[in-house]
Write an enzyme that holds these catalytic residues in place. Structure first.
Site, PDB file in Angstrom:
ATOM      1  N   SER A 157       2.978  62.168  39.576  1.00  0.00           N
ATOM      2  CA  SER A 157       2.051  61.268  38.590  1.00  0.00           C
ATOM      3  C   SER A 157       1.964  59.841  39.249  1.00  0.00           C
ATOM      4  CB  SER A 157       2.556  61.384  37.139  1.00  0.00           C
ATOM      5  OG  SER A 157       1.543  61.145  36.408  1.00  0.00           O
ATOM      6  N   ARG A 227       1.203  57.744  22.241  1.00  0.00           N
ATOM      7  CA  ARG A 227       2.259  58.550  22.897  1.00  0.00           C
ATOM      8  C   ARG A 227       1.696  60.147  22.597  1.00  0.00           C
ATOM      9  NH1 ARG A 227       5.519  59.685  27.099  1.00  0.00           N
ATOM     10  NH2 ARG A 227       7.300  61.079  26.366  1.00  0.00           N
ATOM     11  N   ASP A 322      -2.081  72.028  35.748  1.00  0.00           N
ATOM     12  CA  ASP A 322      -2.079  70.457  35.205  1.00  0.00           C
ATOM     13  C   ASP A 322      -3.520  70.173  35.083  1.00  0.00           C
ATOM     14  OD1 ASP A 322      -2.210  67.840  35.198  1.00  0.00           O
ATOM     15  OD2 ASP A 322      -0.725  67.459  37.163  1.00  0.00           O
ATOM     16  N   HIS A 355       0.598  69.224  33.392  1.00  0.00           N
ATOM     17  CA  HIS A 355       1.214  67.992  34.027  1.00  0.00           C
ATOM     18  C   HIS A 355       2.869  67.728  34.007  1.00  0.00           C
ATOM     19  CE1 HIS A 355       0.366  64.435  36.001  1.00  0.00           C
ATOM     20  NE2 HIS A 355       1.147  63.527  35.291  1.00  0.00           N
ATOM     21  N   ASP A 356       3.179  68.261  32.949  1.00  0.00           N
ATOM     22  CA  ASP A 356       4.708  68.260  32.780  1.00  0.00           C
ATOM     23  C   ASP A 356       5.618  68.994  33.743  1.00  0.00           C
ATOM     24  OD1 ASP A 356       5.163  66.197  31.139  1.00  0.00           O
ATOM     25  OD2 ASP A 356       5.802  67.198  29.445  1.00  0.00           O
TER      26      ASP A 356
END
Lengths: 382, 382
Positions: A157, A227, A322, A355-356
């Site tokens: 990232s 968040r 992602d 994405h994680d």
């Protein structure tokens, strides 16, 4: 920490703070006269200093990438899945350096540290730093550690952007750049989500223009929202569906606005926890560094031209689900590298976690990453 | 309004308020003893009352779907592209009824109207209504207008859910349901985005538990954030890229957190404007109605079983770049309709604008929609 340490863990680790009096010129025009970096290292630097690997962290990351700080720790460092004996970044072979970036909130000089010129916390006066600034500070760190050339600079990232910037800014100081789940620049949608996060923070009545420390408060509600929205973009629709679906906390609808669905309650909990532990000014700064990253900006958007400056080899990895930095963005980068006649290996890893996924070990991810890093190790005699 | 009225415009229109004293039983258990609906109608009801079409609105919509309220209006109603003489919903043939739903903030009974039992504004005491409640209120409206059976019930997004619910709850009172850019239920990701929007509103210090009217204030910052995050989900990554890219407002980076990128400034402007004109309690209520919509809930998630209750024919439309309610969600619905032996026409329209594509006329969208509605008109003798 588990009762007995797994054999592939780096074990107990201790961060150290390095102080620098070398003035650091920043992209914004300001100069940081003196600054600290908090670092952790795993493994041993070989005699020729050829086996060093730099780990660059993402938005909410820090120096604690692997191992445990104390036996009581429930969780290891954020990338423990990939760093350790026998893991892709094999600490039996590599000397791994992991840092907290400037502007961070885990000990390195940043908004929540004291400005030596005023004796007060920097707060909103800490300059907006860029990926380029970080890479320059990491080069000064490399000098300090006696590392003339990294075996590899590695990151996911925002961390991948730093690896990429290293290849362009300091082409002779790294042999390999590993760019995972990253992108050569943010899209309008990426910037838009960052803007929502920033507005959530700055419009919180407890933000006080970033001087919340002086008011003995924290912009918890804003940071929590930031968040929450970020968290959604790190996951995939499918993985959220798999994990939460439409599951309710009670038997039936409550006809109100409390958290009724499990996914609501999960997001609130994650957001609340984050808002207690992360610094809001750092969050602003990290998202702006993401927005600004655009190495091809100075070559009139010619990514091929800017990639031609690189001398290292590349491993680029993307993840099928992602949608924050899609495989297409990695392919754009890979195509530019190929057009610039750089050596690049690319894999799109099939993984459902969005994405994680770059934080989650899977057989194929592990295999591709390990194989590449083993080659790096052989090349540098590690 | 343009200087001369386009020939395909319904022209100047005037909303009317209909008052109902029929008690309305709501899903939450409460009863609305008396209530108002604001409606607009376009075209003429035929002698047999067979040519009526109901337009159901989406989250931030209202009754003003077509034409102009006054010659000074800059923009026509929200679905003017699809409603008017010669348009897909042809007002030369159909009698079109467009309403503001209960709980809305454009004149129908909702949080910003007076509760006759207290003489005060409802505010947060207005019950959380559902798609089922809306459809029931629309059935009472149909009775009032002398419409025994709609030629079609039509809607996009949350409006499409109402069309779908009509087919299940009042199967003999509509000939056709047109379900556009919709879904049989929200995913965890959809709910998560709604939760962020709600938290933004309820955590605004000007929200006052929904009693902001009494405090002479509005939760503008929260509603602005809610709209900003919603807005991103209505567009596609590609269309935002096309419209804004990484364009800056100034020549260079400013190294701060003001709106620097055009996309930031656009989102802020849209969010601010919305926060001045839309009611926050209504926003909460509309997002909850979206979350709760799940007609297969009462048949143990058997969508086929619940669709078997329908008697009407269906047109289902999705848009290729819609990532809020993807074509896959429409296909799930269509497959259930087919399995339940319902008659359904389906088209995925290739359009780059994301979820908002249902508001934007394109040749293929227009052709499919017009052709279907022309058949409806012929069938009902309109």
């Amino acid at each position: 920490m588990p009762d007995s340490l797994p054999s592939d863990s780096v074990g107990l680790v201790t961060p150290q703070t390095l102080h620098f009096d070398e003035p650091l010129q920043l992209a914004c025009g300001q100069v940081l006269k003196s600054w600290d970096l908090v670092v952790e290292t795993y493994g041993t630097l070989n005699q020729d200093h050829t086996n060093a690997v730099l780990i660059c962290h993402a938005l909410s990351g820090h120096h604690h990438a692997a191992g445990y700080h104390s036996p009581g720790d429930r969780k290891p460092g954020w990338w423990d899945a990939c760093i350790g004996p026998g893991k892709p970044i094999d600490t039996n072979r590599f000397f791994v350096v992991s840092i907290n970036n400037l502007g961070g909130c885990h000990g390195s000089t940043g908004p929540n540290t004291v400005n030596p010129e005023t004796g007060e916390l920097y707060g909103p006066d800490f300059p907006v730093v860029t990926v380029q600034d970080w890479v320059n500070s990491q080069a000064v760190l490399a000098d300090r550690l006696g590392i003339g050339c990294w075996a590899a600079v590695v990151g996911g990232s925002l961390g991948g952007m730093q690896a990429l910037q290293w290849s362009i800014s300091h082409p002779d100081r790294l042999k390999h750049a590993v760019v995972i789940a990253s992108t050569p620049r943010l899209t309008a949608q990426n910037i838009a989500f960052n803007e929502v996060a920033r507005r959530a923070i700055t419009s919180d009545s407890d933000f006080h223009g970033g001087r919340y420390y002086e008011h003995n408060t924290l912009p918890r509600r804003g940071l929590m929202l930031a968040r929450m929205v970020g968290h959604i973009t790190y996951l995939s629709d499918a993985s959220m569906g798999e994990k939460f679906g439409r599951e309710l906390r009670e038997q039936a609808y409550q006809f109100g606005y409390d958290a009724e669905f499990q996914v609501e309650s999960y997001l609130r909990y994650q957001g609340e926890r984050f808002s207690e532990t992360f610094d809001a000014n750092t969050y602003l700064l990290m998202t702006r560094a993401l927005d600004y990253f655009d190495p091809a900006y100075e070559t009139d958007n010619d990514l091929v031209k800017v990639m031609a400056r690189a001398r290292c080899e590349f491993l680029v990895l993307s993840f099928s689900s992602d949608w924050r930095f899609t495989p297409a963005r990695s392919e754009e980068l890979v195509n530019a590298m190929i057009a610039a006649r750089r050596k690049v290996s690319y894999a799109e890893i099939d993984a459902p976690w969005g994405h994680d996924a770059f934080l989650i070990p899977t057989p194929r991810y592990n295999a591709v990453f390990s194989t590449y890093m083993a080659r790096v190790a052989r090349e540098v005699g590690a």
